[in-house]
Design an enzyme around this catalytic site. Sequence first.
Site, PDB file in Angstrom:
ATOM      1  N   LEU A 201      -3.017  10.974   3.379  1.00  0.00           N
ATOM      2  CA  LEU A 201      -1.771  11.414   4.038  1.00  0.00           C
ATOM      3  C   LEU A 201      -2.042  11.640   5.513  1.00  0.00           C
ATOM      4  CD1 LEU A 201      -0.180  14.436   2.117  1.00  0.00           C
ATOM      5  CD2 LEU A 201       0.813  12.163   2.358  1.00  0.00           C
ATOM      6  N   HIS A 202      -1.321  10.998   6.386  1.00  0.00           N
ATOM      7  CA  HIS A 202      -1.494  11.332   7.808  1.00  0.00           C
ATOM      8  C   HIS A 202      -0.249  11.088   8.651  1.00  0.00           C
ATOM      9  CE1 HIS A 202      -2.197   7.002   8.005  1.00  0.00           C
ATOM     10  NE2 HIS A 202      -1.889   7.078   9.283  1.00  0.00           N
ATOM     11  N   ARG A 203       0.831  10.550   8.040  1.00  0.00           N
ATOM     12  CA  ARG A 203       2.028  10.256   8.837  1.00  0.00           C
ATOM     13  C   ARG A 203       2.616  11.537   9.406  1.00  0.00           C
ATOM     14  NH1 ARG A 203       1.946   5.202  10.063  1.00  0.00           N
ATOM     15  NH2 ARG A 203       1.018   4.136   8.295  1.00  0.00           N
TER      16      ARG A 203
END
Length: 378
Positions: A201-203
């Site tokens: 997850l990094h958005r």
Amino acid sequence: MRIIMVVGARPNFVKIAPIMKESKKYSKMDIILVHTGQHYDREMSKAFFEDLDIPKPDICLGIGSGSHAVQTGAIMAAFEKICIDKRPDIVVVVGDVNSTLGCSIVSAKLHIPVAHVEAGLRSGDRSMPEEINRIVTDAVSSIFFTTCREANDNLKKEGVASDKIYFVGNVMIDTLIKARDAISGNEKPLVKNDEYALLTLHRPCNVDDETSFKKIVKGISEISKKIPVLFPAHPRTQKKIREYRMGRSFISQVPGKNRPICLANAVNLTGPLSYVDFLHVMKRAKLVFTDSGGIQEETTVLGIPCLTLRDSTERWITVHEGTNEIVGTNVSAIVKNTNRILNGAWKKGNIPRYWDGKAAERIVRVLNDFRAESKERK
Ligand code: UD1
């Protein structure tokens, strides 16, 4: 012919590796590799150069982090000097990051043709910085290398002439196939458990918003009671975990070189993994939760069920032909789809056309022909 190839962020390195390797076969190509420095941590940058055997960049701009305008502006100012000094015949940019955007605008304004690798992908979601980067990069590019027919259609709809579009396949998959074959039969037991899920997850839309991030983690924690989850977190995600004081939602794990980790029935947090280590853990995962673009493609080729934690994708082919589904961030949708996978009721998927490990070959052939054609024109 002088070609500048641009990289800046983690996914760029995976895409440029096979193109750099293939270019070496053409002795008349003078390649200059420019690294903008958008990503700079060892595990986000140097580790990828080592794993993927990418030559050391000829020029490092050392730009680093900043707001979108600060980062893109700094890239542009520094890259303009390089272009004026080196006078390349073509600039090759890959993907959809700020380095792609900054360098393509600079080149086009200096009348240097831009070749965009992974052109034409559209999510339709302009709230994502990458979508703006894709649209603007394609608007100023002269050569378009695409991964699927849908990308060709998107470009044509935006007025790009068909003879500028080359459906060549997927360079990220070139790298995947090569690395998969290299490690095959030589599995690195990074994780002891027989069954586990993998999460990335990094958005900004998922992790920069506290409520959304906590909601996703709540859903995944629920699932982790049934199947342990490994979560190698991007630096931006780690920063947010500290800022939102979410540390207690995770169990910290540090994978050692020769010491496989035993995942607890929880969300097991680690730092970002190198390309090869990530491939080892992805290959053996029962399923993958992600908001990354590249991982949607890689899981399709590896035949691993993928749940994309976003409301849109620019890579619909992974849904229509592959193993991916767009499930959003709603807890009940995540849990319901995970149960389908755990119960063995998931689609098998196919490998899309030209995702065959030969995309870089096709790209470099076109670049070489472009040289011959421009010589003729002169
Ligand atoms: C960028 C790309 C995204 C891509 C992702 C892959 C843009 C707009 N986004 O997002 O499309 O999927 O890379 O990782 O270009 N940071 C570090 N160390 C690093 C790099 C970043 O600590 O080596 C931290 C910094 O706090 C930085 C933040 O991560 O501000 C975000 O980095 P940035 O490059 O701006 O965007 P990404 O989220 O990495």
